[in-house]
Design a protein around this motif. Sequence first.
Motif, mmCIF file in Angstrom:
data_model
loop_
_atom_site.group_PDB
_atom_site.id
_atom_site.type_symbol
_atom_site.label_atom_id
_atom_site.label_comp_id
_atom_site.label_asym_id
_atom_site.label_seq_id
_atom_site.Cartn_x
_atom_site.Cartn_y
_atom_site.Cartn_z
ATOM 1 N N GLN A 50 0.854 -1.180 0.000
ATOM 2 C CA GLN A 50 0.000 0.000 0.000
ATOM 3 C C GLN A 50 0.892 1.232 0.000
ATOM 4 O OE1 GLN A 50 -2.721 -0.247 3.390
ATOM 5 N NE2 GLN A 50 -4.354 -0.728 1.943
ATOM 6 N N SER A 52 0.709 5.335 0.569
ATOM 7 C CA SER A 52 -0.163 6.355 1.154
ATOM 8 C C SER A 52 0.479 7.726 1.053
ATOM 9 C CB SER A 52 -0.433 6.054 2.629
ATOM 10 O OG SER A 52 -1.088 4.813 2.767
ATOM 11 N N ILE A 58 -4.871 9.806 0.882
ATOM 12 C CA ILE A 58 -5.199 8.819 -0.153
ATOM 13 C C ILE A 58 -4.249 7.630 -0.039
ATOM 14 C CG2 ILE A 58 -5.305 8.382 -2.640
ATOM 15 C CD1 ILE A 58 -6.092 11.332 -2.986
ATOM 16 N N THR A 59 -4.833 6.438 -0.089
ATOM 17 C CA THR A 59 -4.062 5.188 -0.048
ATOM 18 C C THR A 59 -4.424 4.357 -1.261
ATOM 19 O OG1 THR A 59 -3.995 5.185 2.361
ATOM 20 C CG2 THR A 59 -3.630 3.077 1.275
ATOM 21 N N SER A 60 -3.402 3.770 -1.867
ATOM 22 C CA SER A 60 -3.604 2.923 -3.037
ATOM 23 C C SER A 60 -2.885 1.596 -2.812
ATOM 24 C CB SER A 60 -3.045 3.625 -4.273
ATOM 25 O OG SER A 60 -3.155 2.787 -5.401
ATOM 26 N N SER A 61 -3.528 0.508 -3.218
ATOM 27 C CA SER A 61 -2.932 -0.827 -3.063
ATOM 28 C C SER A 61 -2.502 -1.370 -4.416
ATOM 29 C CB SER A 61 -3.936 -1.798 -2.435
ATOM 30 O OG SER A 61 -4.298 -1.376 -1.146
ATOM 31 N N SER A 62 -1.378 -2.048 -4.435
ATOM 32 C CA SER A 62 -0.903 -2.694 -5.652
ATOM 33 C C SER A 62 -1.723 -3.942 -5.934
ATOM 34 C CB SER A 62 0.570 -3.089 -5.503
ATOM 35 O OG SER A 62 0.688 -4.159 -4.560
#
Length: 182
Positions: A50, A52, A58-62
């Motif tokens: 993740q 952030s 905002i957090t994004s996951s691979s």
Amino acid sequence: MSATGLSSGTGITYQWQSSPNNSTWTNITNATASTYSTSIASGLMYYRIQTSCTSSGITSSSSSVSATAVSCINMSNGSTTLTGNANFYDTGGSGANYTSYQAYTYTVYPASCNNVSAVFSSFATESCCDYMIVYNGNSTSAPSLGTFYTMTTNQTFNSTAADGSLTFYFYSDGSVEAAGWA
């Protein structure tokens, strides 16, 4: 594992996560760099990272990747029930020759309704006197699939026994010790 194409800079943080089922994720303690190394104890495990941004929240996951533990089995008297793939070696393991005066029987059972399949990528014994017998079942009373002093590369044995098992008997005399098998 290494993540590429990540955003970087002030206020960007990383957190590696693991999951046994690719849906319930747990943060991995102290895994906050763009790379992560681990040893898998058993079974199948999924990983993702993740990214952030602390200023925006905002957090994004691979995308996730999977890794499967491979058990190592050294020849001995005994048995095991496989829950996944395994590497099967002579008593010297992956890096040493087997020793003299051996007579071992080892049975491999499947964990589920599958049948055991064994593929030997290499097999080197004293050609006159050391050998392996492979049995289609859970004992040396099961039907023999053959006695082997040598094997071709990628020699494969598939169990058709009711319980899906294969049994291996290995004998070595007192003279030459060879590389064995993998």
